[in-house]
Design an enzyme around this catalytic site. Structure first.
Site, PDB file in Angstrom:
ATOM      1  N   GLN A   1      16.078  37.804  60.386  1.00 33.62           N
ATOM      2  CA  GLN A   1      17.307  37.205  59.882  1.00 33.62           C
ATOM      3  C   GLN A   1      17.449  37.400  58.368  1.00 33.62           C
ATOM      4  OE1 GLN A   1      19.872  35.878  61.461  1.00 33.62           O
ATOM      5  NE2 GLN A   1      19.005  35.957  63.522  1.00 33.62           N
TER       6      GLN A   1
ATOM      7  N   CYS B   1      25.575  37.175  66.781  1.00 30.11           N
ATOM      8  CA  CYS B   1      26.008  37.419  65.414  1.00 30.11           C
ATOM      9  C   CYS B   1      27.446  37.913  65.357  1.00 30.11           C
ATOM     10  CB  CYS B   1      25.079  38.417  64.719  1.00 30.11           C
ATOM     11  SG  CYS B   1      24.961  40.014  65.537  1.00 30.11           S
TER      12      CYS B   1
ATOM     13  N   GLU C   1      11.968  44.324  74.254  1.00 32.47           N
ATOM     14  CA  GLU C   1      12.441  44.811  72.951  1.00 32.47           C
ATOM     15  C   GLU C   1      12.398  46.340  72.951  1.00 32.47           C
ATOM     16  OE1 GLU C   1      13.637  45.811  69.421  1.00 32.47           O
ATOM     17  OE2 GLU C   1      13.794  43.728  70.096  1.00 32.47           O
TER      18      GLU C   1
ATOM     19  N   CYS D   1      31.431  41.639  50.509  1.00 33.57           N
ATOM     20  CA  CYS D   1      31.880  40.260  50.716  1.00 33.57           C
ATOM     21  C   CYS D   1      33.351  40.239  51.104  1.00 33.57           C
ATOM     22  CB  CYS D   1      31.682  39.427  49.448  1.00 33.57           C
ATOM     23  SG  CYS D   1      29.947  39.115  49.039  1.00 33.57           S
TER      24      CYS D   1
ATOM     25  N   CYS E   1      23.772  41.685  42.339  1.00 32.69           N
ATOM     26  CA  CYS E   1      24.588  41.171  43.439  1.00 32.69           C
ATOM     27  C   CYS E   1      24.332  39.674  43.548  1.00 32.69           C
ATOM     28  CB  CYS E   1      24.219  41.865  44.747  1.00 32.69           C
ATOM     29  SG  CYS E   1      25.025  41.160  46.206  1.00 32.69           S
TER      30      CYS E   1
END
Length: 396
Positions: free
Chosen positions: A232, A355, A285, A86, A160
């Site tokens: 995701q 992203c 892909e 984080c 977590c």
């Protein structure tokens, strides 16, 4: 060469946020990238990395004058020398989104020459308990954990707080061979899948310890796919992005669309519904397992034609002209070669799911060379507490 500052403690004022989960300060003509601080704060920071160039990295170890947006991190490991998972637990959630918005706007300005106001939108559910995919590693004592920032040192975990509750109970309850890596996925039915990774003669192999085939729910479909393939990480992200892609794509009935970096076909499914049975969706892909899962999940949509391969290698054979292109590239972005190939298809609209804001801005600049302008942009806090942000852009 500059004097090496490693281990030195600096008293400094923290400047603006930068891409990557840190803020910028300057000391004696050098840039210092500071973690665990916030813009406007006065801190003491310990230099953690100095390679002798124009910049070094530091951790804010003592706050002398705190920002009004500073809060106590919900995880005690989100601190200097702690877990690197984080970046912004010390900031209130609303301010985290402001910081991310500033980063997206700065990257667009710097790399694409665009001045644009950006708002980062929250997804429902709050900043904790959202993470469905975690990659752990066992430290020297055999306990599983996450690595410290810019380090191979493992920080052992008891739990977590940003991860889906209960998802880590199994891997954290036992000891592992040091260096063992574990992939943990909690799927749409709250089933936990764990795979152990090992490297033999330079090749990584996986051994499924529990689960294996995940069930996910998005775009009005139930999806069955490799639990550790791409999906995701936030439970609400896939459906949110699919609905926005559908809104912006506007594939005409009988039209042609490309879905690049298609994964298992999340976006291909909504494009195919718009194009109808007389239309065509060309889904590209590189992962053959994802293509196999996609073919199985979209067997009721024969207008989706799959191609396994790297996007930059197969677009020469893609059906042209194309009405709409959707692309969701990896963190490094699509790049100039893919942008050139997309432009050759002469699409009316390009929907870009990104992203990484820097990669998005670079690719927006490449598309601009072909006459495509950024007309819509939405940004989402799909990774609360981290520096990551997801953007969806419409270019016409």
């Amino acid at each position: 060469m500059s004097e090496n500052w490693l281990g030195r403690t600096l008293e400094l004022e923290i400047g603006p946020v930068a891409h990557g989960g840190h803020c910028v300060s300057r000391v004696d003509g050098r840039v210092v990238f500071v973690r665990h601080g916030l813009p406007g704060e006065r801190v003491r920071a310990e230099v953690t990395e100095d390679k002798g160039g124009a910049f070094c990295r530091a951790d804010a170890v003592e706050v002398l004058a705190a920002s009004a947006h500073r809060v106590t991190p919900p995880c005690p490991l989100a601190a200097p020398g702690g877990c690197g998972g984080c970046d912004w637990q010390h900031a209130d959630p609303g301010y985290q989104r402001e910081l991310k918005a500033a980063v997206v706007a700065e990257q667009l300005q710097r790399l694409a020459g665009l001045s644009r106001e950006v708002v980062v939108e929250p997804l429902d559910g709050g900043p904790l308990g959202w993470r469905t995919r975690v990659r752990l590693v066992a430290g020297r004592d055999g306990r599983a954990g996450l690595r410290a920032h810019h380090s191979h040192r493992v920080i052992p975990l008891d739990d977590c707080p940003i991860t889906v509750p209960g998802a880590l109970a199994q891997p954290l309850s036992r000891r592992w061979k040091p260096g063992t890596e574990l992939e943990v996925t909690s799927d749409g039915d709250s089933r936990v899948h764990v795979r152990e990774l090992s490297t033999v003669h330079g090749r990584t192999r996986g051994r499924q310890l529990s689960g294996g085939e995940a069930v996910q729910h998005a775009a009005d479909r139930d999806w069955r796919l490799d639990a550790h393939g791409f999906w995701q990480g936030h439970p609400l992200a896939a459906d949110t992005f699919a609905r926005l892609v559908a809104k912006w794509a506007e594939v005409p009935q009988g039209g042609v669309a490309w879905d690049l970096y298609a994964g298992v076909g999340l976006f291909a499914s909504v494009l195919a519904e718009q194009a109808g049975p007389e239309g065509l969706v060309y889904a590209v892909e590189s992962s053959r397992r994802a293509v196999s899962d996609g073919e199985r999940n979209l067997a009721d949509l024969p207008q989706v034609r799959w191609r396994a391969g790297r996007v930059e290698h197969v677009l020469a054979d893609a059906p042209k002209p194309v009405d709409v292109v959707v692309l969701d590239p990896p963190r490094k972005g699509a790049g100039r070669a893919v942008a050139d190939a997309v432009a050759e298809g002469e699409p009316d609209r390009i929907v870009y799911v990104a992203c990484d804001p820097a990669a998005l801005a670079r690719d927006v600049a490449y598309f601009a060379e072909h006459g495509y302008s950024l007309t819509e942009l939405r940004a989402f806090d799909a990774f609360p507490m981290t520096h990551h942000v997801e953007c969806v852009a419409l270019l016409q």
